[in-house]
Design an enzyme around this catalytic site. Structure first.
Site, short mmCIF file in Angstrom:
data_model
loop_
_atom_site.label_atom_id
_atom_site.label_comp_id
_atom_site.label_asym_id
_atom_site.label_seq_id
_atom_site.Cartn_x
_atom_site.Cartn_y
_atom_site.Cartn_z
CE1 TYR A 50 28.67 11.21 -0.29
CE2 TYR A 50 29.71 12.67 1.19
CZ TYR A 50 28.53 12.20 0.67
OH TYR A 50 27.38 12.75 1.10
N GLY B 137 26.60 25.27 -3.42
CA GLY B 137 26.58 25.16 -1.93
C GLY B 137 28.03 25.10 -1.66
NE ARG B 138 31.14 19.84 -3.32
CZ ARG B 138 31.13 18.84 -2.70
NH1 ARG B 138 31.65 18.32 -1.66
NH2 ARG B 138 29.91 17.91 -3.06
CB CYS C 224 33.91 1.42 18.19
SG CYS C 224 34.49 1.90 19.68
CD GLU C 225 30.90 2.22 12.51
OE1 GLU C 225 31.20 1.56 11.54
OE2 GLU C 225 29.76 2.30 13.03
#
Ligand code: LLP
Length: 432
Positions: A330, A289-290, A356-357
């Site tokens: 990650y 995939g990547r 807001c985190e």
């Protein structure tokens, strides 16, 4: 390897100015390079030319229809994990007969749909799943092609959240138990034992874990071939890419490494796996995939505010963790570059989003060129697990996506309309 480069002071995707695309389509904006995609697919395909093989692009990395269509056009198969992904592949013109269906939780509806469409194989993760496949196939008067995902108990040396090949996690069946499982499965009339599969994790940057895992499973694959006539072995996905070229290659700037090798090149990967795989006399499947799409995409964002406190230099941008969650989830590194380099001065910078985190942060104290409000930044290597993992948290519509091919650019996903955010919602009758 990628086709993003700096022409004078301006970042380009192939022949197109990134700044021009950002002005035209707005931000946050994903931009993909079609040549980069094709290049990676062909590189891997060529490296494995000495054996009969099928590359099944892992749709979860980036499921945009234009990307799937590009790969289908190159002859790619697909690694899918849901009925939804199979429908996407079909919508993009991919062939169900080249699809492998993975995942620990396939529902009866998904199995029914995949059987009706005639997929190449189900990669099975448990015995109850084999029983369910047999039952559904019997009901449809069909035979379900299956491969068991064998867990080789190899540590991939990658981030804990993306390692899958050890006995600590939910994936696959322990390799010592696999033969017994095939024995029992061979008595289920509606199954066809077609292959053996493995996948040990993602963003693996050395060849050794793959080599170890394949070496561990090769004798088993041979025994299963003799006893049950399996026809393929799948080595899964997991090939890592370069996220931090300055560290990997000593190059000062990302675009200087355009021609530089990937950490784990397809040639090196093939050179070490082919001697193990060739003697099996089985068709080889790969599920990258990547490796295919990671370096083919960037996320462009506009600087909304520059906030200098006594201690910190915060650059507040209009992209956020809902658009690209990898740094928050990650602690992933994404190179960040100004789309137009205007100044030579650099300073320690936190690039943060508006959510807001506190984890809505793309980098902390990274030395970056000084930028001002209204300028654009690009987050690099965002093609894999970027838009695919995005959400609408904080009432933020999904970003637009553009595909570039040479001097051409096309919108391949419209920016989501704000009204679409609540389109499926209803006011309960007693609230009316
Ligand atoms: N095959 C199977 C069975 C998989 O589970 C995966 C990825 C792949 C193939 C493709 O792996 P790749 O070649 O892309 O490494 N969201 C994480 C990555 C999760 C990978 C999940 N499985 C990230 O952003 O790093």
């Amino acid at each position: 390897m990628h086709y993003f480069s700096c022409v004078a002071t301006k970042l380009h995707c192939e022949g197109v100015s990134v700044e021009a695309l950002a002005r035209k389509h707005g931000t946050p904006l994903y931009i993909y390079s079609q040549s980069t995609l094709s290049h990676h697919f062909k590189k891997l395909d060529t490296a494995f030319a000495p054996v009969e093989h099928l590359i099944c692009y892992s749709v979860k990395a980036n499921a945009n229809l234009a990307i799937l269509r590009t790969l289908a056009g190159l002859g790619s198969g697909f690694d899918i994990v849901s009925g939804g992904e199979l429908q996407r592949v079909i919508a993009a013109g991919g062939e169900p007969g080249k699809c492998v269906f993975a995942g620990v939780g396939k529902t009866e509806e998904e199995i029914t749909f995949a059987l009706q469409r005639g997929i190449y194989c189900f990669n099975v993760e448990s015995e109850p799943e084999l029983a369910r496949l047999n039952r559904v196939a019997a009901r449809l008067k069909k035979t379900a092609p299956v491969a068991v995902r064998a867990n080789p108990d190899v540590a991939a040396g990658t981030h804990a959240k993306i390692t899958t090949g050890t006995y600590e996690n939910k994936f696959g069946i322990a390799c010592e138990k696999v033969e017994g499982v095939y024995e029992r499965a061979s008595r289920l009339k509606h199954l066809r034992l077609r292959g053996l599969q493995m996948h040990i994790g993602s963003q693996i940057t050395t060849v050794e874990p793959f080599e170890q895992a394949v070496a561990r499973l090769a004798p088993l694959a041979l025994r299963l071939k003799d006893r049950h006539g399996i026809e393929f072995f799948s080595a899964g996905g997991g090939l890592g890419i370069v996220y931090q070229p300055a560290l990997e290659s000593g190059a000062a700037k990302w675009w200087e490494t355009a021609a530089a090798a990937d950490i784990l090149t397809s040639q090196r990967y093939a050179a070490r796996l082919l001697p193990l795989v060739k003697p099996l006399g089985l068709r080889l499947l790969l599920e990258p995939g990547r490796f295919i799409v990671g370096n083919a995409g960037i996320l462009v964002t506009r600087v909304e505010y520059v906030k200098r406190t006594g201690k910190k230099n915060f650059v507040i941008v209009d992209a956020a963790m809902n658009d690209l969650i990898r740094p928050a989830f990650y602690e992933a590194y994404h190179e960040i570059v100004p789309v137009v380099r205007r100044r030579s001065q650099s300073l320690a910078t936190d690039v943060v989003g508006p959510i807001c985190e506190s984890s809505d942060c793309f980098c902390k104290d990274r030395i970056l060129p000084r930028v001002e409000e209204g300028e654009y930044l690009a987050l690099l290597s965002a093609g894999a697990y970027g838009s695919a993992m995005s959400s609408t948290y904080n009432g933020r519509p999904l970003a637009a996506e553009v595909l570039v091919n040479g001097n051409r650019a096309a919108v391949v996903r419209e920016r989501q309309l704000v009204a679409a955010l609540w389109a499926g919602e209803k006011i309960a009758p007693w609230l009316k």
